[in-house]
Design a protein around this motif. Structure first.
Motif, PDB file in Angstrom:
ATOM      1  N   UNK A   1      29.902  55.793  50.134  1.00 34.29           N
ATOM      2  CA  UNK A   1      31.249  55.707  50.701  1.00 34.29           C
ATOM      3  C   UNK A   1      32.029  54.502  50.161  1.00 34.29           C
ATOM      4  N   UNK A   2      31.364  53.395  49.860  1.00 35.67           N
ATOM      5  CA  UNK A   2      32.077  52.219  49.336  1.00 35.67           C
ATOM      6  C   UNK A   2      32.665  52.505  47.954  1.00 35.67           C
ATOM      7  N   UNK A   3      31.904  53.171  47.114  1.00 36.06           N
ATOM      8  CA  UNK A   3      32.413  53.525  45.777  1.00 36.06           C
ATOM      9  C   UNK A   3      33.580  54.492  45.885  1.00 36.06           C
ATOM     10  N   UNK A   4      33.557  55.359  46.878  1.00 37.37           N
ATOM     11  CA  UNK A   4      34.652  56.311  47.069  1.00 37.37           C
ATOM     12  C   UNK A   4      35.938  55.594  47.466  1.00 37.37           C
ATOM     13  N   UNK A   5      35.829  54.607  48.315  1.00 36.69           N
ATOM     14  CA  UNK A   5      37.017  53.879  48.769  1.00 36.69           C
ATOM     15  C   UNK A   5      37.701  53.149  47.615  1.00 36.69           C
ATOM     16  N   UNK A   6      36.911  52.614  46.684  1.00 39.47           N
ATOM     17  CA  UNK A   6      37.473  51.843  45.575  1.00 39.47           C
ATOM     18  C   UNK A   6      38.218  52.726  44.575  1.00 39.47           C
ATOM     19  N   UNK A   7      37.960  53.999  44.589  1.00 34.76           N
ATOM     20  CA  UNK A   7      38.577  54.889  43.590  1.00 34.76           C
ATOM     21  C   UNK A   7      39.431  55.977  44.246  1.00 34.76           C
ATOM     22  N   UNK A   8      39.949  55.684  45.423  1.00 29.46           N
ATOM     23  CA  UNK A   8      40.666  56.702  46.192  1.00 29.46           C
ATOM     24  C   UNK A   8      41.897  57.241  45.463  1.00 29.46           C
ATOM     25  N   UNK A   9      42.756  56.340  44.948  1.00 32.94           N
ATOM     26  CA  UNK A   9      43.990  56.779  44.298  1.00 32.94           C
ATOM     27  C   UNK A   9      43.728  57.607  43.038  1.00 32.94           C
ATOM     28  N   UNK A  10      42.879  57.147  42.111  1.00 32.76           N
ATOM     29  CA  UNK A  10      42.590  57.984  40.931  1.00 32.76           C
ATOM     30  C   UNK A  10      42.005  59.350  41.300  1.00 32.76           C
ATOM     31  N   UNK A  11      41.202  59.383  42.362  1.00 32.37           N
ATOM     32  CA  UNK A  11      40.604  60.649  42.773  1.00 32.37           C
ATOM     33  C   UNK A  11      41.658  61.622  43.285  1.00 32.37           C
ATOM     34  N   UNK A  12      42.638  61.111  44.024  1.00 35.34           N
ATOM     35  CA  UNK A  12      43.704  61.978  44.540  1.00 35.34           C
ATOM     36  C   UNK A  12      44.539  62.558  43.396  1.00 35.34           C
TER      37      UNK A  12
ATOM     38  N   UNK B   1      28.007  74.361  30.914  1.00 34.37           N
ATOM     39  CA  UNK B   1      28.815  73.735  29.868  1.00 34.37           C
ATOM     40  C   UNK B   1      29.255  72.303  30.179  1.00 34.37           C
ATOM     41  N   UNK B   2      29.145  71.892  31.448  1.00 32.83           N
ATOM     42  CA  UNK B   2      29.717  70.603  31.849  1.00 32.83           C
ATOM     43  C   UNK B   2      29.118  69.423  31.092  1.00 32.83           C
ATOM     44  N   UNK B   3      27.793  69.338  31.026  1.00 40.14           N
ATOM     45  CA  UNK B   3      27.153  68.176  30.405  1.00 40.14           C
ATOM     46  C   UNK B   3      27.567  68.017  28.944  1.00 40.14           C
ATOM     47  N   UNK B   4      27.492  69.099  28.180  1.00 44.11           N
ATOM     48  CA  UNK B   4      27.878  69.032  26.775  1.00 44.11           C
ATOM     49  C   UNK B   4      29.340  68.696  26.582  1.00 44.11           C
ATOM     50  N   UNK B   5      30.200  69.285  27.426  1.00 37.93           N
ATOM     51  CA  UNK B   5      31.641  69.030  27.305  1.00 37.93           C
ATOM     52  C   UNK B   5      31.970  67.573  27.617  1.00 37.93           C
ATOM     53  N   UNK B   6      31.398  67.047  28.703  1.00 31.63           N
ATOM     54  CA  UNK B   6      31.667  65.655  29.084  1.00 31.63           C
ATOM     55  C   UNK B   6      31.099  64.676  28.055  1.00 31.63           C
ATOM     56  N   UNK B   7      29.945  65.010  27.498  1.00 35.66           N
ATOM     57  CA  UNK B   7      29.394  64.157  26.431  1.00 35.66           C
ATOM     58  C   UNK B   7      30.294  64.171  25.202  1.00 35.66           C
ATOM     59  N   UNK B   8      30.813  65.365  24.884  1.00 36.67           N
ATOM     60  CA  UNK B   8      31.701  65.497  23.735  1.00 36.67           C
ATOM     61  C   UNK B   8      32.973  64.677  23.927  1.00 36.67           C
ATOM     62  N   UNK B   9      33.456  64.621  25.166  1.00 33.22           N
ATOM     63  CA  UNK B   9      34.665  63.854  25.480  1.00 33.22           C
ATOM     64  C   UNK B   9      34.363  62.369  25.705  1.00 33.22           C
ATOM     65  N   UNK B  10      33.070  62.000  25.609  1.00 31.44           N
ATOM     66  CA  UNK B  10      32.623  60.619  25.766  1.00 31.44           C
ATOM     67  C   UNK B  10      32.975  60.037  27.137  1.00 31.44           C
ATOM     68  N   UNK B  11      32.847  60.852  28.155  1.00 34.70           N
ATOM     69  CA  UNK B  11      33.050  60.398  29.527  1.00 34.70           C
ATOM     70  C   UNK B  11      31.693  59.981  30.077  1.00 34.70           C
ATOM     71  N   UNK B  12      31.490  58.691  30.297  1.00 31.70           N
ATOM     72  CA  UNK B  12      30.188  58.162  30.688  1.00 31.70           C
ATOM     73  C   UNK B  12      30.097  57.792  32.164  1.00 31.70           C
ATOM     74  N   UNK B  13      31.231  57.517  32.789  1.00 33.56           N
ATOM     75  CA  UNK B  13      31.232  57.094  34.190  1.00 33.56           C
ATOM     76  C   UNK B  13      30.732  58.240  35.073  1.00 33.56           C
ATOM     77  N   UNK B  14      29.662  57.977  35.843  1.00 33.22           N
ATOM     78  CA  UNK B  14      29.084  59.023  36.677  1.00 33.22           C
ATOM     79  C   UNK B  14      30.050  59.507  37.743  1.00 33.22           C
ATOM     80  N   UNK B  15      30.944  58.646  38.181  1.00 37.70           N
ATOM     81  CA  UNK B  15      31.929  59.066  39.185  1.00 37.70           C
ATOM     82  C   UNK B  15      32.882  60.099  38.604  1.00 37.70           C
ATOM     83  N   UNK B  16      33.375  59.812  37.407  1.00 37.97           N
ATOM     84  CA  UNK B  16      34.296  60.751  36.758  1.00 37.97           C
ATOM     85  C   UNK B  16      33.590  62.053  36.395  1.00 37.97           C
TER      86      UNK B  16
END
Length: 251
Positions: free
Chosen positions: A105-116, A185-200
């Motif tokens: 829940x703490x990690x969720x609060x810190x990223x509330x605006x980007x998530x919305x 397809x998600x893992x390969x696509x996200x790796x291809x886009x170089x998105x490493x943050x587990x939250x994203x």
């Protein structure tokens, strides 16, 4: 005069197997047992394959069960009457996803605006792309309405589809296909886009592949699973509000 048609007698072994199947198919627990067995076999293959997304256990279980129903000429209604307890558990399973949310829940609060922002953009893209592609391919109005909520979890998607004039049964199939494709397809696509943050990564999977994708995210990383379950829940709410609004605005 033509000779009368003479049907060859059934092979004794085939005849006995058929009689056994007829007897077992009358048991309400048969298809529940087969469903669980198919998933366990799919999960075994999935783990033996090193958790490869291409060996998705849901996909394997679906293929096994569809093949069985086709070979035995069993209707879906007969299957569902025996396996409907699994359908009942969809609700509790969805609610249980609140556990990883609470732990993060703490990690969720810190990223509330980007998530919305991601939620609004993702929900609108999912609905708009589904309807747009279907329209370009010449889909009927009823099919387009069934396509609109395909990226949210099955209970919500079927309710939205029925409310706007779609076919809930078709929507359920589309939801399952969307979830399986997303999980594969998600893992390969996200790796291809170089998105490493587990939250994203988790939030993107939950937005696009609902429960099946969330199950995949939870197996990979708890933080990704938490954000995926959050995205799945919020996307269900956003889609339930967004789809009727878009239909009213654009006819």
């Amino acid at each position: 005069m033509s000779e009368p048609d003479i049907q060859a007698p059934l092979d004794p072994v085939a005849s006995e197997l058929y009689e056994v199947w007829v007897y077992l198919s009358a048991s309400p627990l048969l298809f529940l047992t087969l469903t669980l067995a198919a998933y366990l076999l799919g999960d075994w293959v999935y783990r033996r394959a090193g958790l490869s997304p291409w060996a998705n256990p849901v996909l394997i279980a679906v293929l096994l069960l569809v093949g069985l129903l086709v070979v035995t000429d069993t209707s879906y209604r007969t299957y569902f009457d025996g396996a409907q307890f699994v359908h009942f558990l969809l609700g509790p399973a969805t609610v249980a996803l609140a556990v990883p949310l609470y732990r993060n829940v703490r990690a969720l609060r810190r990223t509330l605006l980007p998530l919305l922002v991601a939620l609004i953009g993702g929900a609108a893209t999912a609905v708009g792309s589904a309807i747009g592609i279907g329209w370009l391919l010449g889909a009927t109005e009823e099919t387009l309405l069934s396509l609109a909520p395909k990226s949210v979890t099955t209970p919500i998607a079927m309710g939205v589809s029925e409310a706007i004039g779609g076919l809930p049964s078709l929507t359920a199939v589309l939801v399952i296909l969307t979830g399986i494709l997303g999980a594969v397809l998600a893992t390969g696509t996200l790796n291809l886009l170089r998105i490493r943050d587990w939250r994203a990564r988790g939030f993107a999977i939950g937005l696009s592949a609902h429960g099946i994708g969330t199950a995949r995210a939870l197996q990979i990383n708890e933080v990704a699973g938490a954000f995926s379950s959050l995205a799945m829940g919020l996307n269900g709410l956003a889609t339930a509000l967004l789809v009727p609004l878009l239909l009213r605005l654009f006819g």
